[in-house]
Design an enzyme around this catalytic site. Structure first.
Site, PDB file in Angstrom:
ATOM      1  N   ALA A 165      -4.289   5.111  -1.104  1.00  0.00           N
ATOM      2  CA  ALA A 165      -5.102   6.325  -1.024  1.00  0.00           C
ATOM      3  C   ALA A 165      -6.515   5.955  -1.469  1.00  0.00           C
ATOM      4  O   ALA A 165      -6.705   4.960  -2.174  1.00  0.00           O
ATOM      5  CB  ALA A 165      -4.521   7.398  -1.934  1.00  0.00           C
TER       6      ALA A 165
ATOM      7  N   GLY B   7      -0.486   4.095  -1.333  1.00  0.00           N
ATOM      8  CA  GLY B   7      -0.241   4.969  -0.182  1.00  0.00           C
ATOM      9  C   GLY B   7      -0.065   4.199   1.118  1.00  0.00           C
ATOM     10  O   GLY B   7       0.583   4.682   2.047  1.00  0.00           O
TER      11      GLY B   7
ATOM     12  N   GLU C  51       3.468   3.207   1.121  1.00  0.00           N
ATOM     13  CA  GLU C  51       4.242   4.447   1.313  1.00  0.00           C
ATOM     14  C   GLU C  51       4.168   4.936   2.759  1.00  0.00           C
ATOM     15  O   GLU C  51       5.157   5.418   3.309  1.00  0.00           O
ATOM     16  CB  GLU C  51       3.722   5.518   0.351  1.00  0.00           C
ATOM     17  CG  GLU C  51       3.977   5.134  -1.095  1.00  0.00           C
ATOM     18  CD  GLU C  51       3.279   6.071  -2.071  1.00  0.00           C
ATOM     19  OE1 GLU C  51       2.038   6.100  -2.097  1.00  0.00           O
ATOM     20  OE2 GLU C  51       3.981   6.795  -2.785  1.00  0.00           O
TER      21      GLU C  51
ATOM     22  N   GLU D 175      -0.205   1.684  -8.320  1.00  0.00           N
ATOM     23  CA  GLU D 175      -0.747   2.920  -8.921  1.00  0.00           C
ATOM     24  C   GLU D 175      -0.733   2.876 -10.444  1.00  0.00           C
ATOM     25  O   GLU D 175      -1.586   3.466 -11.101  1.00  0.00           O
ATOM     26  CB  GLU D 175       0.062   4.140  -8.442  1.00  0.00           C
ATOM     27  CG  GLU D 175      -0.198   4.527  -6.992  1.00  0.00           C
ATOM     28  CD  GLU D 175       0.747   3.886  -5.997  1.00  0.00           C
ATOM     29  OE1 GLU D 175       1.340   2.818  -6.312  1.00  0.00           O
ATOM     30  OE2 GLU D 175       0.897   4.436  -4.890  1.00  0.00           O
TER      31      GLU D 175
HETATM   32  N1  CO8 Z   1      -9.639   3.179  -2.200  1.00  0.00           N
HETATM   33  C1  CO8 Z   1     -10.962   3.130  -1.961  1.00  0.00           C
HETATM   34  N2  CO8 Z   1     -11.629   1.987  -1.674  1.00  0.00           N
HETATM   35  C2  CO8 Z   1     -10.907   0.854  -1.620  1.00  0.00           C
HETATM   36  C3  CO8 Z   1      -9.516   0.827  -1.861  1.00  0.00           C
HETATM   37  C4  CO8 Z   1      -8.881   2.072  -2.165  1.00  0.00           C
HETATM   38  N3  CO8 Z   1      -7.541   2.165  -2.368  1.00  0.00           N
HETATM   39  N4  CO8 Z   1      -9.076  -0.442  -1.763  1.00  0.00           N
HETATM   40  C5  CO8 Z   1     -10.167  -1.190  -1.446  1.00  0.00           C
HETATM   41  N5  CO8 Z   1     -11.264  -0.418  -1.363  1.00  0.00           N
HETATM   42  C6  CO8 Z   1     -12.640  -0.817  -1.062  1.00  0.00           C
HETATM   43  C7  CO8 Z   1     -13.273  -1.546  -2.248  1.00  0.00           C
HETATM   44  O1  CO8 Z   1     -13.781  -0.608  -3.182  1.00  0.00           O
HETATM   45  C8  CO8 Z   1     -14.369  -2.340  -1.548  1.00  0.00           C
HETATM   46  O2  CO8 Z   1     -15.428  -1.466  -1.255  1.00  0.00           O
HETATM   47  P1  CO8 Z   1     -16.954  -1.866  -1.697  1.00  0.00           P
HETATM   48  O3  CO8 Z   1     -17.245  -3.086  -0.870  1.00  0.00           O
HETATM   49  O4  CO8 Z   1     -17.731  -0.671  -1.316  1.00  0.00           O
HETATM   50  O5  CO8 Z   1     -16.887  -2.172  -3.154  1.00  0.00           O
HETATM   51  C9  CO8 Z   1     -13.710  -2.716  -0.218  1.00  0.00           C
HETATM   52  O6  CO8 Z   1     -12.636  -1.792  -0.019  1.00  0.00           O
HETATM   53  C10 CO8 Z   1     -13.141  -4.123  -0.230  1.00  0.00           C
HETATM   54  O7  CO8 Z   1     -12.260  -4.208  -1.336  1.00  0.00           O
HETATM   55  P2  CO8 Z   1     -12.325  -5.427  -2.398  1.00  0.00           P
HETATM   56  O8  CO8 Z   1     -13.716  -5.912  -2.529  1.00  0.00           O
HETATM   57  O9  CO8 Z   1     -11.643  -4.946  -3.641  1.00  0.00           O
HETATM   58  O10 CO8 Z   1     -11.458  -6.494  -1.614  1.00  0.00           O
HETATM   59  P3  CO8 Z   1     -10.627  -7.699  -2.263  1.00  0.00           P
HETATM   60  O11 CO8 Z   1     -10.199  -8.547  -1.118  1.00  0.00           O
HETATM   61  O12 CO8 Z   1     -11.356  -8.327  -3.371  1.00  0.00           O
HETATM   62  O13 CO8 Z   1      -9.306  -6.994  -2.909  1.00  0.00           O
HETATM   63  C11 CO8 Z   1      -7.440  -5.466  -2.909  1.00  0.00           C
HETATM   64  C12 CO8 Z   1      -8.371  -6.375  -2.076  1.00  0.00           C
HETATM   65  C13 CO8 Z   1      -6.569  -6.342  -3.834  1.00  0.00           C
HETATM   66  C14 CO8 Z   1      -6.563  -4.718  -1.942  1.00  0.00           C
HETATM   67  C15 CO8 Z   1      -8.285  -4.506  -3.769  1.00  0.00           C
HETATM   68  O14 CO8 Z   1      -9.239  -3.860  -2.918  1.00  0.00           O
HETATM   69  C16 CO8 Z   1      -7.493  -3.435  -4.448  1.00  0.00           C
HETATM   70  O15 CO8 Z   1      -6.851  -3.677  -5.446  1.00  0.00           O
HETATM   71  N6  CO8 Z   1      -7.518  -2.177  -3.921  1.00  0.00           N
HETATM   72  C17 CO8 Z   1      -6.887  -1.069  -4.538  1.00  0.00           C
HETATM   73  C18 CO8 Z   1      -5.380  -1.093  -4.339  1.00  0.00           C
HETATM   74  C19 CO8 Z   1      -4.748   0.101  -5.017  1.00  0.00           C
HETATM   75  O16 CO8 Z   1      -4.799   0.255  -6.220  1.00  0.00           O
HETATM   76  N7  CO8 Z   1      -4.087   0.968  -4.227  1.00  0.00           N
HETATM   77  C20 CO8 Z   1      -3.440   2.154  -4.730  1.00  0.00           C
HETATM   78  C21 CO8 Z   1      -4.343   3.329  -4.605  1.00  0.00           C
HETATM   79  S1  CO8 Z   1      -3.712   4.805  -5.354  1.00  0.00           S
HETATM   80  C22 CO8 Z   1      -2.603   5.394  -4.227  1.00  0.00           C
HETATM   81  O17 CO8 Z   1      -2.422   4.844  -3.171  1.00  0.00           O
HETATM   82  C23 CO8 Z   1      -1.889   6.641  -4.619  1.00  0.00           C
HETATM   83  C24 CO8 Z   1      -0.855   7.010  -3.594  1.00  0.00           C
HETATM   84  C25 CO8 Z   1      -0.665   8.477  -3.558  1.00  0.00           C
HETATM   85  C26 CO8 Z   1      -0.169   8.986  -2.216  1.00  0.00           C
HETATM   86  C27 CO8 Z   1      -0.960   8.465  -1.043  1.00  0.00           C
HETATM   87  C28 CO8 Z   1      -0.851   9.285   0.152  1.00  0.00           C
HETATM   88  C29 CO8 Z   1      -1.575   8.673   1.319  1.00  0.00           C
END
Ligand code: CO8
Length: 258
Positions: free
Chosen positions: A65, A109, A112, A132
């Site tokens: 998400a 998400g 999921e 999460e």
């Molecule tokens: N939300 C918003 N932006 C994101 C997300 C995210 N989940 N994941 C990545 N991005 C963005 C980053 O902020 C970055 O943007 P910017 O260049 O503007 O800073 C861009 O995507 C590239 O990401 P990274 O630079 O972090 O890329 P890396 O290759 O270094 O890392 C990762 C990749 C490991 C995937 C890392 O981006 C990461 O950890 N992302 C978050 C993963 C996460 O925690 N996901 C869970 C989110 S919470 C959730 O899903 C709750 C579920 C509830 C129900 C959902 C219903 C749909």
């Protein structure tokens, strides 16, 4: 309908829905989730579509998400708007088969969403996880429920409690994905699988989907009874007559969805 966060193509009876927010690793914001549900509903209602594939990019199916969108929300807000209830309900109502073709990250998400599809074909680059816990929340679209049913309590507990990622090989071993293919072949394999399903009798395909899904919702005895009754009802279709006749005549069946 014109979409901004997904790309939809319909070809040879298969609708391909590609999540398309490359700058955010396909993070599932409100707009994307709404467009995805609309596209799935349109595919479900489109007579030309017999199977759907949901996919992302080489780097990410979806990284979860959209954290930036959620970060400032209050409890009162997410509770009052029932955050994610609408896409969750809409995804469950799709009656045609939906394949998730996953390469790269399928996190939170994203994992999921893949699990809410009917089955997952994974590229060898796929990484699944429910991180999460690292954000101070828990999964909100089935990560504690569906993952547990896919991989069992121990692995689900560990993944949900630590947030560690599972690679494609482990995901196949654990039963999370139906199979793993080389990344370069992912779309070819997903399309081939979708084509195979598209050639079947559609009422039969829908009956299979409904019956397998029923196994999640009911006891074994009730599920077996449900299956037997649906099996009986297939004998009211012309496609059952055609399918069995074709077998005996040693030819390919010509199903007419009747
Ligand atoms: N939300 C918003 N932006 C994101 C997300 C995210 N989940 N994941 C990545 N991005 C963005 C980053 O902020 C970055 O943007 P910017 O260049 O503007 O800073 C861009 O995507 C590239 O990401 P990274 O630079 O972090 O890329 P890396 O290759 O270094 O890392 C990762 C990749 C490991 C995937 C890392 O981006 C990461 O950890 N992302 C978050 C993963 C996460 O925690 N996901 C869970 C989110 S919470 C959730 O899903 C709750 C579920 C509830 C129900 C959902 C219903 C749909």
């Amino acid at each position: 309908m014109a979409f901004e966060t997904i790309i939809v193509e319909v070809e040879d009876h298969v609708a391909l829905i590609r999540l398309n927010r490359p700058d955010a690793l396909n993070a599932l914001n409100t707009q994307l989730l709404s467009e995805l549900c609309t596209a799935l509903e349109e595919a479900d209602a489109n007579d030309k579509v017999r199977c759907v594939i949901v996919t992302g990019s080489e780097k990410a199916f979806a990284a979860g998400a959209d954290i930036k969108e959620m970060s400032s929300m209050s409890f009162a807000e997410v509770f009052a708007t029932n955050l994610f209830a609408d896409p969750s309900d809409r995804l469950m109502k799709i009656r045609k088969p939906v394949i998730a073709a996953v390469a790269g990250y399928a996190l939170g998400g994203g994992c999921e969403l893949a699990m809410a599809c009917d089955f997952i074909i994974a590229a060898d680059t796929a990484k699944f996880g429910q991180p999460e816990i690292n954000l101070g929340v828990i999964p909100g679209l089935g990560g504690t429920q569906r993952l547990t049913r896919f991989v069992g309590k121990s692995k689900s507990m560990e993944m949900n409690l630590t947030g560690r990622f599972m690679d494609a090989e482990e995901a196949e071993r654990a039963g999370l994905v139906s199979r793993v293919v080389p990344a370069k072949k992912l779309m070819e394999e997903a399309q081939g699988t979708a084509q195979k399903i598209a050639e079947k009798s559609q009422p039969t395909v829908m009956a299979v989907k409904e019956s397998v899904n029923r196994s999640y919702e009911t006891t074994l005895n009730e599920g077996i009874l449900f299956e037997r009754r649906v099996f009986h009802s297939m004998f009211a279709t012309e496609d059952q007559k055609e399918g069995m006749a074709a077998f005996m005549e040693k030819r390919q069946p010509q199903f007419r969805d009747k």
